[in-house]
Design a protein around this motif. Structure first.
Motif, short mmCIF file in Angstrom:
data_model
loop_
_atom_site.label_atom_id
_atom_site.label_comp_id
_atom_site.label_asym_id
_atom_site.label_seq_id
_atom_site.Cartn_x
_atom_site.Cartn_y
_atom_site.Cartn_z
N LEU A 51 57.75 -14.58 64.80
CA LEU A 51 57.25 -15.84 65.76
C LEU A 51 57.29 -15.42 67.14
O LEU A 51 56.17 -15.52 67.67
N VAL A 52 58.23 -14.51 67.70
CA VAL A 52 58.50 -14.20 68.93
C VAL A 52 57.13 -13.29 69.08
O VAL A 52 56.64 -13.08 70.36
N GLY A 53 57.03 -12.18 68.21
CA GLY A 53 56.15 -11.22 68.49
C GLY A 53 54.54 -11.70 68.42
O GLY A 53 53.58 -11.35 69.36
N GLY A 58 49.74 -13.23 71.53
CA GLY A 58 48.82 -14.09 71.56
C GLY A 58 48.79 -14.73 72.93
O GLY A 58 47.80 -15.38 73.20
N LEU A 59 49.75 -14.65 73.68
CA LEU A 59 49.65 -15.12 75.17
C LEU A 59 48.52 -14.72 75.86
O LEU A 59 47.86 -15.56 76.82
#
Length: 81
Positions: A51-53, A58-59
């Motif tokens: 999820l963090v990756g 995606g940011l």
């Protein structure tokens, strides 16, 4: 006028269900082994890392271009090369 009849209800035990207590205890839960605990924590860490990756990757795609200036991209064919 109307007389109430005090006959026993065939399913009177339903009314007493909240007071019923069983004398049979469920078996105790088995404790998780070290391997199971390690597997669960590894799975949890993998999900969180995914999820963090995905958030970090995606940011940049979610950022808006605030410069206001448009960049014009020309192809090499348009330049005559």
């Amino acid at each position: 006028m109307f007389r109430r009849r005090r006959e026993p209800v065939p399913f009177a035990f339903v009314a007493e269900a909240d007071r019923y207590r069983s004398n049979v205890a469920p078996p105790p839960r088995e404790r998780a082994s070290r391997a199971q605990l390690a597997g669960r924590s590894l799975l949890g860490l993998t999900v969180v890392a995914g999820l963090v990756g995905s958030l970090l990757l995606g940011l940049p795609a979610l950022e808006q271009n605030t410069s206001g200036a448009r960049t014009v991209h020309q192809s090499e064919a348009a330049n005559g090369h």
